[in-house]
Design a protein around this motif. Sequence first.
Motif, PDB file in Angstrom:
ATOM      1  N   ALA A  12       0.735  -1.136   0.066  1.00 29.52           N
ATOM      2  CA  ALA A  12      -0.066  -0.036   0.092  1.00 29.52           C
ATOM      3  C   ALA A  12       0.858   1.228  -0.164  1.00 29.52           C
ATOM      4  O   ALA A  12       0.615   2.303  -0.695  1.00 29.52           O
ATOM      5  CB  ALA A  12      -0.892  -0.070   1.100  1.00 29.52           C
ATOM      6  N   PHE A  13       1.967   1.188   0.652  1.00 30.56           N
ATOM      7  CA  PHE A  13       2.879   2.262   0.867  1.00 30.56           C
ATOM      8  C   PHE A  13       3.451   2.664  -0.517  1.00 30.56           C
ATOM      9  O   PHE A  13       3.537   3.541  -1.119  1.00 30.56           O
ATOM     10  CB  PHE A  13       3.978   1.969   1.866  1.00 30.56           C
ATOM     11  CG  PHE A  13       4.959   3.197   1.969  1.00 30.56           C
ATOM     12  CD1 PHE A  13       4.764   4.034   2.627  1.00 30.56           C
ATOM     13  CD2 PHE A  13       6.054   3.058   1.214  1.00 30.56           C
ATOM     14  CE1 PHE A  13       5.718   5.350   2.962  1.00 30.56           C
ATOM     15  CE2 PHE A  13       6.926   4.157   1.349  1.00 30.56           C
ATOM     16  CZ  PHE A  13       7.044   5.230   2.053  1.00 30.56           C
ATOM     17  N   LEU A  14       3.988   1.692  -1.278  1.00 31.69           N
ATOM     18  CA  LEU A  14       4.547   1.742  -2.448  1.00 31.69           C
ATOM     19  C   LEU A  14       3.651   1.986  -3.543  1.00 31.69           C
ATOM     20  O   LEU A  14       3.951   2.997  -4.445  1.00 31.69           O
ATOM     21  CB  LEU A  14       5.362   0.556  -2.714  1.00 31.69           C
ATOM     22  CG  LEU A  14       6.473  -0.137  -1.944  1.00 31.69           C
ATOM     23  CD1 LEU A  14       6.849  -1.336  -2.490  1.00 31.69           C
ATOM     24  CD2 LEU A  14       7.565   0.758  -2.137  1.00 31.69           C
ATOM     25  N   ARG A  15       2.456   1.643  -3.402  1.00 36.60           N
ATOM     26  CA  ARG A  15       1.489   2.096  -4.480  1.00 36.60           C
ATOM     27  C   ARG A  15       1.194   3.714  -4.082  1.00 36.60           C
ATOM     28  O   ARG A  15       0.976   4.342  -5.176  1.00 36.60           O
ATOM     29  CB  ARG A  15       0.058   1.214  -4.265  1.00 36.60           C
ATOM     30  CG  ARG A  15       0.222  -0.108  -5.023  1.00 36.60           C
ATOM     31  CD  ARG A  15      -0.658  -0.931  -4.871  1.00 36.60           C
ATOM     32  NE  ARG A  15      -2.079  -0.519  -5.788  1.00 36.60           N
ATOM     33  CZ  ARG A  15      -3.232  -1.012  -5.422  1.00 36.60           C
ATOM     34  NH1 ARG A  15      -3.408  -1.687  -4.656  1.00 36.60           N
ATOM     35  NH2 ARG A  15      -4.301  -0.239  -6.197  1.00 36.60           N
ATOM     36  N   GLY A  16       0.930   4.154  -2.811  1.00 33.60           N
ATOM     37  CA  GLY A  16       0.757   5.157  -2.487  1.00 33.60           C
ATOM     38  C   GLY A  16       1.797   6.504  -3.161  1.00 33.60           C
ATOM     39  O   GLY A  16       1.808   7.364  -3.564  1.00 33.60           O
ATOM     40  N   TYR A  17       3.197   5.820  -2.885  1.00 29.74           N
ATOM     41  CA  TYR A  17       4.407   6.485  -3.494  1.00 29.74           C
ATOM     42  C   TYR A  17       4.160   6.879  -4.840  1.00 29.74           C
ATOM     43  O   TYR A  17       4.599   7.917  -5.298  1.00 29.74           O
ATOM     44  CB  TYR A  17       5.725   5.774  -2.932  1.00 29.74           C
ATOM     45  CG  TYR A  17       6.825   6.478  -3.539  1.00 29.74           C
ATOM     46  CD1 TYR A  17       7.453   7.419  -2.300  1.00 29.74           C
ATOM     47  CD2 TYR A  17       7.519   6.285  -4.628  1.00 29.74           C
ATOM     48  CE1 TYR A  17       8.541   8.217  -2.804  1.00 29.74           C
ATOM     49  CE2 TYR A  17       8.477   7.024  -5.034  1.00 29.74           C
ATOM     50  CZ  TYR A  17       9.086   7.992  -4.177  1.00 29.74           C
ATOM     51  OH  TYR A  17      10.114   8.553  -4.558  1.00 29.74           O
ATOM     52  N   GLN A  18       3.944   5.884  -5.691  1.00 30.50           N
ATOM     53  CA  GLN A  18       3.961   5.907  -6.950  1.00 30.50           C
ATOM     54  C   GLN A  18       2.886   6.954  -7.484  1.00 30.50           C
ATOM     55  O   GLN A  18       2.957   7.818  -8.451  1.00 30.50           O
ATOM     56  CB  GLN A  18       3.671   4.456  -7.422  1.00 30.50           C
ATOM     57  CG  GLN A  18       4.675   3.560  -7.570  1.00 30.50           C
ATOM     58  CD  GLN A  18       4.237   2.121  -7.879  1.00 30.50           C
ATOM     59  OE1 GLN A  18       2.988   1.793  -7.898  1.00 30.50           O
ATOM     60  NE2 GLN A  18       5.348   1.456  -8.363  1.00 30.50           N
ATOM     61  N   HIS A  19       1.658   6.991  -6.885  1.00 33.87           N
ATOM     62  CA  HIS A  19       0.608   8.043  -6.893  1.00 33.87           C
ATOM     63  C   HIS A  19       1.348   9.509  -6.779  1.00 33.87           C
ATOM     64  O   HIS A  19       0.963  10.342  -7.410  1.00 33.87           O
ATOM     65  CB  HIS A  19      -0.740   7.734  -6.251  1.00 33.87           C
ATOM     66  CG  HIS A  19      -1.468   6.892  -6.880  1.00 33.87           C
ATOM     67  ND1 HIS A  19      -1.286   5.426  -6.958  1.00 33.87           N
ATOM     68  CD2 HIS A  19      -2.506   6.980  -7.762  1.00 33.87           C
ATOM     69  CE1 HIS A  19      -2.217   4.749  -7.643  1.00 33.87           C
ATOM     70  NE2 HIS A  19      -2.889   5.879  -7.989  1.00 33.87           N
ATOM     71  N   GLY A  20       1.931   9.420  -5.535  1.00 35.31           N
ATOM     72  CA  GLY A  20       2.461  10.764  -5.268  1.00 35.31           C
ATOM     73  C   GLY A  20       3.597  11.272  -6.134  1.00 35.31           C
ATOM     74  O   GLY A  20       3.470  12.463  -6.502  1.00 35.31           O
ATOM     75  N   VAL A  21       4.261  10.508  -6.282  1.00 31.21           N
ATOM     76  CA  VAL A  21       5.503  11.159  -7.118  1.00 31.21           C
ATOM     77  C   VAL A  21       5.021  11.346  -8.703  1.00 31.21           C
ATOM     78  O   VAL A  21       5.920  12.336  -9.296  1.00 31.21           O
ATOM     79  CB  VAL A  21       6.726  10.020  -7.183  1.00 31.21           C
ATOM     80  CG1 VAL A  21       6.549   8.718  -8.159  1.00 31.21           C
ATOM     81  CG2 VAL A  21       7.975  10.583  -7.339  1.00 31.21           C
ATOM     82  N   THR A  22       4.095  10.763  -8.920  1.00 38.93           N
ATOM     83  CA  THR A  22       3.521  11.292 -10.377  1.00 38.93           C
ATOM     84  C   THR A  22       2.547  12.360 -10.313  1.00 38.93           C
ATOM     85  O   THR A  22       2.201  12.918 -11.396  1.00 38.93           O
ATOM     86  CB  THR A  22       2.893  10.149 -11.081  1.00 38.93           C
ATOM     87  OG1 THR A  22       1.875   9.467 -10.381  1.00 38.93           O
ATOM     88  CG2 THR A  22       3.998   8.816 -11.332  1.00 38.93           C
ATOM     89  N   GLY A  23       2.308  12.895  -9.066  1.00 35.48           N
ATOM     90  CA  GLY A  23       1.445  13.930  -9.018  1.00 35.48           C
ATOM     91  C   GLY A  23       0.080  13.746  -8.833  1.00 35.48           C
ATOM     92  O   GLY A  23      -0.635  14.680  -9.214  1.00 35.48           O
ATOM     93  N   LYS A  24      -0.194  12.662  -8.643  1.00 39.38           N
ATOM     94  CA  LYS A  24      -1.777  12.230  -8.651  1.00 39.38           C
ATOM     95  C   LYS A  24      -2.395  12.764  -7.245  1.00 39.38           C
ATOM     96  O   LYS A  24      -1.688  12.765  -6.334  1.00 39.38           O
ATOM     97  CB  LYS A  24      -2.163  10.676  -9.017  1.00 39.38           C
ATOM     98  CG  LYS A  24      -1.659  10.282 -10.217  1.00 39.38           C
ATOM     99  CD  LYS A  24      -2.028   9.078 -10.631  1.00 39.38           C
ATOM    100  CE  LYS A  24      -1.768   8.539 -12.060  1.00 39.38           C
ATOM    101  NZ  LYS A  24      -1.612   6.970 -12.184  1.00 39.38           N
ATOM    102  N   SER A  25      -3.798  12.779  -7.387  1.00 40.11           N
ATOM    103  CA  SER A  25      -4.458  13.275  -5.948  1.00 40.11           C
ATOM    104  C   SER A  25      -4.519  12.356  -5.226  1.00 40.11           C
ATOM    105  O   SER A  25      -4.465  11.094  -5.452  1.00 40.11           O
ATOM    106  CB  SER A  25      -5.725  13.697  -6.599  1.00 40.11           C
ATOM    107  OG  SER A  25      -6.619  14.022  -5.244  1.00 40.11           O
ATOM    108  N   ARG A  26      -4.534  12.864  -3.483  1.00 42.16           N
ATOM    109  CA  ARG A  26      -4.671  11.674  -2.667  1.00 42.16           C
ATOM    110  C   ARG A  26      -6.396  11.146  -2.666  1.00 42.16           C
ATOM    111  O   ARG A  26      -6.463  10.156  -1.737  1.00 42.16           O
ATOM    112  CB  ARG A  26      -4.243  12.199  -1.325  1.00 42.16           C
ATOM    113  CG  ARG A  26      -5.225  13.313  -0.931  1.00 42.16           C
ATOM    114  CD  ARG A  26      -4.631  13.818   0.518  1.00 42.16           C
ATOM    115  NE  ARG A  26      -5.603  14.780   1.207  1.00 42.16           N
ATOM    116  CZ  ARG A  26      -5.234  15.601   2.023  1.00 42.16           C
ATOM    117  NH1 ARG A  26      -4.068  15.132   2.876  1.00 42.16           N
ATOM    118  NH2 ARG A  26      -5.988  16.501   2.518  1.00 42.16           N
TER     119      ARG A  26
END
Length: 71
Positions: A12-26
């Motif tokens: 879950a952490f790694l998937r969240g990181y991938q979303h964050g680093v690409t600029g996607k919304s939380r």
Amino acid sequence: MRRLKRDPLERAFLRGYQHGVTGKSRELCPFNLISARQAWLNGWREGRADNWDGYRGTAGIHRLNELNAVG
């Protein structure tokens, strides 16, 4: 020999990181379970911070590999 599954909170952490680093919304967090959602959001926050620090594209992938090796 069977391969061990990774910790679901780590995934879950790694998937969240991938979303964050690409600029996607939380708001795109797919988890409803509190602990998994919190791990995803922690990853998202760290990914956003890395995005702001310039870790985009290939540099972001290398940073993700570093995080995965440490954890």
